[in-house]
Write a protein that holds these residues in place. Structure first.
Motif, PDB file in Angstrom:
ATOM      1  N   TRP A 101       0.834  -1.208   0.000  1.00  0.00           N
ATOM      2  CA  TRP A 101       0.000   0.000   0.000  1.00  0.00           C
ATOM      3  C   TRP A 101       0.871   1.262   0.000  1.00  0.00           C
ATOM      4  O   TRP A 101       0.575   2.237  -0.689  1.00  0.00           O
ATOM      5  N   THR A 102       1.970   1.254   0.732  1.00  0.00           N
ATOM      6  CA  THR A 102       2.866   2.409   0.741  1.00  0.00           C
ATOM      7  C   THR A 102       3.462   2.646  -0.640  1.00  0.00           C
ATOM      8  O   THR A 102       3.567   3.794  -1.103  1.00  0.00           O
ATOM      9  N   LEU A 103       3.848   1.570  -1.321  1.00  0.00           N
ATOM     10  CA  LEU A 103       4.397   1.704  -2.674  1.00  0.00           C
ATOM     11  C   LEU A 103       3.339   2.233  -3.646  1.00  0.00           C
ATOM     12  O   LEU A 103       3.628   3.086  -4.495  1.00  0.00           O
ATOM     13  N   VAL A 104       2.110   1.735  -3.525  1.00  0.00           N
ATOM     14  CA  VAL A 104       1.028   2.223  -4.388  1.00  0.00           C
ATOM     15  C   VAL A 104       0.767   3.704  -4.118  1.00  0.00           C
ATOM     16  O   VAL A 104       0.612   4.511  -5.049  1.00  0.00           O
ATOM     17  N   ALA A 105       0.732   4.071  -2.834  1.00  0.00           N
ATOM     18  CA  ALA A 105       0.512   5.483  -2.478  1.00  0.00           C
ATOM     19  C   ALA A 105       1.641   6.357  -3.008  1.00  0.00           C
ATOM     20  O   ALA A 105       1.400   7.472  -3.505  1.00  0.00           O
ATOM     21  N   ALA A 106       2.882   5.869  -2.915  1.00  0.00           N
ATOM     22  CA  ALA A 106       4.019   6.638  -3.429  1.00  0.00           C
ATOM     23  C   ALA A 106       3.904   6.834  -4.933  1.00  0.00           C
ATOM     24  O   ALA A 106       4.170   7.931  -5.449  1.00  0.00           O
ATOM     25  N   ILE A 134      -8.888   8.851   3.221  1.00  0.00           N
ATOM     26  CA  ILE A 134     -10.025   7.945   2.970  1.00  0.00           C
ATOM     27  C   ILE A 134      -9.531   6.549   2.605  1.00  0.00           C
ATOM     28  O   ILE A 134      -9.988   5.534   3.154  1.00  0.00           O
ATOM     29  N   ALA A 135      -8.580   6.493   1.681  1.00  0.00           N
ATOM     30  CA  ALA A 135      -8.087   5.192   1.232  1.00  0.00           C
ATOM     31  C   ALA A 135      -7.407   4.439   2.376  1.00  0.00           C
ATOM     32  O   ALA A 135      -7.589   3.218   2.532  1.00  0.00           O
ATOM     33  N   HIS A 136      -6.624   5.150   3.178  1.00  0.00           N
ATOM     34  CA  HIS A 136      -5.912   4.500   4.282  1.00  0.00           C
ATOM     35  C   HIS A 136      -6.905   3.968   5.318  1.00  0.00           C
ATOM     36  O   HIS A 136      -6.711   2.859   5.866  1.00  0.00           O
ATOM     37  N   ALA A 137      -7.958   4.738   5.603  1.00  0.00           N
ATOM     38  CA  ALA A 137      -8.964   4.267   6.553  1.00  0.00           C
ATOM     39  C   ALA A 137      -9.668   3.009   6.034  1.00  0.00           C
ATOM     40  O   ALA A 137      -9.927   2.067   6.798  1.00  0.00           O
ATOM     41  N   LEU A 138      -9.975   2.970   4.740  1.00  0.00           N
ATOM     42  CA  LEU A 138     -10.611   1.775   4.171  1.00  0.00           C
ATOM     43  C   LEU A 138      -9.695   0.562   4.264  1.00  0.00           C
ATOM     44  O   LEU A 138     -10.147  -0.559   4.565  1.00  0.00           O
ATOM     45  N   ILE A 139      -8.413   0.773   3.996  1.00  0.00           N
ATOM     46  CA  ILE A 139      -7.459  -0.348   4.051  1.00  0.00           C
ATOM     47  C   ILE A 139      -7.243  -0.807   5.494  1.00  0.00           C
ATOM     48  O   ILE A 139      -7.171  -2.016   5.768  1.00  0.00           O
ATOM     49  N   GLY A 164     -10.414  -2.774   6.405  1.00  0.00           N
ATOM     50  CA  GLY A 164     -10.469  -4.055   5.705  1.00  0.00           C
ATOM     51  C   GLY A 164      -9.456  -5.042   6.245  1.00  0.00           C
ATOM     52  O   GLY A 164      -9.749  -6.238   6.378  1.00  0.00           O
ATOM     53  N   ASP A 165      -8.247  -4.575   6.587  1.00  0.00           N
ATOM     54  CA  ASP A 165      -7.235  -5.471   7.124  1.00  0.00           C
ATOM     55  C   ASP A 165      -7.617  -5.956   8.524  1.00  0.00           C
ATOM     56  O   ASP A 165      -7.342  -7.104   8.885  1.00  0.00           O
ATOM     57  N   ALA A 166      -8.263  -5.085   9.306  1.00  0.00           N
ATOM     58  CA  ALA A 166      -8.676  -5.478  10.654  1.00  0.00           C
ATOM     59  C   ALA A 166      -9.720  -6.585  10.616  1.00  0.00           C
ATOM     60  O   ALA A 166      -9.683  -7.518  11.427  1.00  0.00           O
ATOM     61  N   ASP A 167     -10.648  -6.506   9.673  1.00  0.00           N
ATOM     62  CA  ASP A 167     -11.719  -7.508   9.570  1.00  0.00           C
ATOM     63  C   ASP A 167     -11.405  -8.617   8.576  1.00  0.00           C
ATOM     64  O   ASP A 167     -12.205  -9.529   8.377  1.00  0.00           O
ATOM     65  N   ARG A 168     -10.242  -8.497   7.904  1.00  0.00           N
ATOM     66  CA  ARG A 168      -9.802  -9.501   6.929  1.00  0.00           C
ATOM     67  C   ARG A 168     -10.801  -9.664   5.785  1.00  0.00           C
ATOM     68  O   ARG A 168     -11.096 -10.760   5.327  1.00  0.00           O
ATOM     69  N   THR A 225     -16.351  -1.189  12.536  1.00  0.00           N
ATOM     70  CA  THR A 225     -14.894  -1.187  12.370  1.00  0.00           C
ATOM     71  C   THR A 225     -14.444   0.018  11.558  1.00  0.00           C
ATOM     72  O   THR A 225     -13.483   0.718  11.926  1.00  0.00           O
ATOM     73  N   HIS A 226     -15.113   0.274  10.434  1.00  0.00           N
ATOM     74  CA  HIS A 226     -14.759   1.438   9.617  1.00  0.00           C
ATOM     75  C   HIS A 226     -14.910   2.729  10.420  1.00  0.00           C
ATOM     76  O   HIS A 226     -14.058   3.628  10.336  1.00  0.00           O
ATOM     77  N   PHE A 227     -15.985   2.814  11.164  1.00  0.00           N
ATOM     78  CA  PHE A 227     -16.224   4.015  11.959  1.00  0.00           C
ATOM     79  C   PHE A 227     -15.101   4.212  12.976  1.00  0.00           C
ATOM     80  O   PHE A 227     -14.544   5.312  13.106  1.00  0.00           O
TER      81      PHE A 227
END
Length: 592
Positions: A73-78, A117-122, A125-129, A137-139
């Motif tokens: 995700w860091t590479l994609v964001a970069a 926004i994207a980081h919060a979604l990721i 999603g990673d927390a709930d797999r 969870t999103h909230f």
């Protein structure tokens, strides 16, 4: 290894923060010294965007996202930051400085919002797999992230406030070392990045306190919902009485209506929170009324914008506003539908907020990339209106092409400057020379002769002379955007003298005139660059402001000056490169 051990997280976060600060310092210093990478603006801006956002994502995600996914995700964001940053630099090459600043601020603000926004979604999603986490969870993740960034920023401000206080205390006893230290960029930028990284870590390990702060903030905001709902409903109820006409006279009706809709959306979510708690009847029914009020507010905003576009065509602001209308319409339709398909509750907004987050990401990517660049859309539309006769040459906004059309507007002006139509060609050429500013009237030049004016100007290099056309120009006839300097060219200035450097600065075979005045020592003087347009009129196109470096005045007098290519053109003064901002010139950088 799929997860970094807790004991390693602090050290890695601080190391990444320090490295981020050092990299941003080097990029900032390169812009000041006009060396690599600043000599390649597209690459420079790509690197600045990358090192601004990617390290923060890595720092915050450490220990919270599985390591392989976090690195990916860091590479994609970069890559996204680099791509959007480089495109932003490319599209504004040649634009005035004010436009550069506004566009850069907009890019970094909305790029930050998109990454949030994207980081919060990721994270969720990673927390709930799974791709779409549960709404609680999103909230929890999104609001925790927001509070972390806010508190880390406050922590950084407090750090600097204490440093300045300490510097002031030491100055009381004649010690300047701390004040001098914090004035240096090589200290300030790495220290700030390091403190922000530490603030993110501290708020991460104190998650309970962050959640408590979040809950308090949301409870307070939720009780503003009844007030905002009352205002919105009252406004809509008054419309049949007052009619829509007063709304259109404002000129910014769409922005006001969208602002009201945004407030309602935020307050509805503050009231709903994670959907698990009970709400008082006042808040519950205020939420229902607010969800219904969103629909007419967004419809009115869309209608108002449709009227503006149909009458005046597209502008950059209108493209952005229409994008905001699309997002607001998505929210409004889902929130209103939730009252009818979810048993009279607002539970549908849980899915709708997730969809809206994805839509916002798509819209932001389109607006700040070639997909839907507002400047390109607006320039193409305005040029089409000009070609079709929908707007005449006299009414056409040439300044929009120069100041708001980025490189697309500049390219359009260049094409218009070669038009067979005399009126179009002259207006475009004048605008390219920077003559689109509001005129400032000057007093008539009574009793001034060519000899009088020439006598009050010392011309450099030795042997050079002011062009006769410059001396003969009637400066009392104010050209659009022209500037009449003091000294020899104004009534009442008979005792003022100035200097002029006459040389072919840009290599086009024609001399330019750089008037120097207010000369108070070697390092304090002002300069006004005049260039002759195709119609023979001399116009002020750039300003050289101080303070300057030792030796600059003598370098000017000896002719060690020329314009060198940059975003527009730079000034090479005694071997030192200074960035030229039409119509302003930055203060000198007194390094080699």
């Amino acid at each position: 290894m799929t997860q970094i051990r807790a004991g390693q997280v602090l050290g890695i976060r601080l190391a990444v923060g320090l490295l981020q600060g050092l990299l941003l310092y080097r990029l900032a210093q390169s812009a000041i010294d006009h060396v690599w990478a600043a000599t390649h603006p597209v690459l420079h801006d790509a690197m600045v965007a990358t090192f601004t956002f990617a390290p923060v994502i890595l720092i915050q995600g450490l220990g919270l996202i599985r390591t392989p996914r976090l690195l990916l995700w860091t590479l994609v964001a970069a890559a996204l930051a680099a791509g959007l940053g480089s495109y932003d630099a490319w599209r504004v090459i040649g634009a005035p400085v004010g436009v550069l600043l506004i566009r850069s601020l907009a890019l970094y603000f909305f790029l930050g919002a998109g990454f949030f926004i994207a980081h919060a979604l990721i994270l969720g999603g990673d927390a709930d797999r799974r791709f779409r986490a549960s709404y609680p969870t999103h909230f929890d993740v999104a609001w925790k992230l927001a509070m972390q960034l806010l508190l880390a920023s406050v922590f950084s401000l407090a750090f600097w406030a204490l440093l300045w206080l300490g510097a002031g205390l030491f100055q009381l006893i004649g010690l300047e070392f701390l004040r001098k230290l914090i004035d240096h960029r090589w200290f300030a930028m790495p220290a700030t990045a390091l403190v922000v990284a530490g603030g993110i870590h501290l708020t991460d390990i104190q998650a309970g306190l962050v959640r408590g702060t979040r809950t308090l903030v949301l409870v307070l905001f939720s009780w503003l919902l009844p007030l905002m709902t009352l205002l919105a409903v009252g406004f809509l109820a008054a419309l049949p009485i007052k009619g829509l006409q007063p709304l259109w006279h404002l000129g910014h009706a769409s922005a006001a209506l969208l602002g009201a809709a945004a407030c309602l959306i935020i307050l509805i979510n503050a009231m709903y929170r994670d959907g698990q708690g009970a709400h008082t009847p006042i808040l519950k029914y205020a939420g229902f009324a607010a969800a219904l009020a969103l629909v007419p507010l967004v419809v009115l905003a869309a209608y108002a914008m449709g009227l503006r576009v149909s009458e005046y065509g597209w502008s950059t602001d209108r493209v952005v506003t229409v994008a905001a209308v699309v997002v607001a319409a998505f929210y409004a339709s889902g929130y209103a539908a939730s009252l009818f398909v979810a048993g009279g509750a607002l539970r549908l907004i849980e899915r709708w907020n997730f969809g809206a987050a994805l839509l916002i990401l798509v819209v932001l990517l389109a607006l700040f990339s070639p997909l839907a660049d507002p400047a390109r859309i607006a320039v193409n539309d305005q040029m089409a209106r000009l070609r079709s006769g929908a707007i005449t040459t006299a009414r056409f906004d040439f300044n929009f092409l120069r100041n708001g059309g980025a490189r697309f507007g500049h390219d359009a002006l260049v094409r218009l400057a070669q038009s067979p139509d005399q009126a179009l060609r002259t207006r475009a050429q004048d605008t390219l020379l920077g003559s689109g500013l509001s005129p400032r009237p000057q007093p008539p030049l009574a009793g001034h002769t060519q000899a009088d004016m020439a006598a009050r100007v010392t011309v450099y290099p030795k042997g050079a002379q002011l062009p006769p056309s410059f001396l003969n120009q009637d400066w009392s006839v104010q050209q659009p955007g022209n500037y009449t300097p003091r000294c020899e060219l104004r009534v009442g200035a008979v005792n003022e003298t100035c200097e002029a450097v006459v040389a072919d600065l840009d290599g086009d075979g024609k001399n330019e005139v750089l008037l120097l005045q207010e000369i108070n020592g070697e390092e304090n003087f002002s300069g006004y660059l005049f260039q002759q347009s195709t119609d023979g009129v001399w116009r002020h196109t750039a300003t050289l402001i101080g303070p300057h470096c030792p030796g600059d005045l003598e370098a000017l007098r000896s002719g060690q000056i020329r314009l060198v290519p940059s975003l527009n053109a730079d000034l090479l003064l005694a071997g030192r490169r200074q960035m030229l901002n039409w119509l302003h010139l930055n203060p000198a950088v007194c390094s080699g």
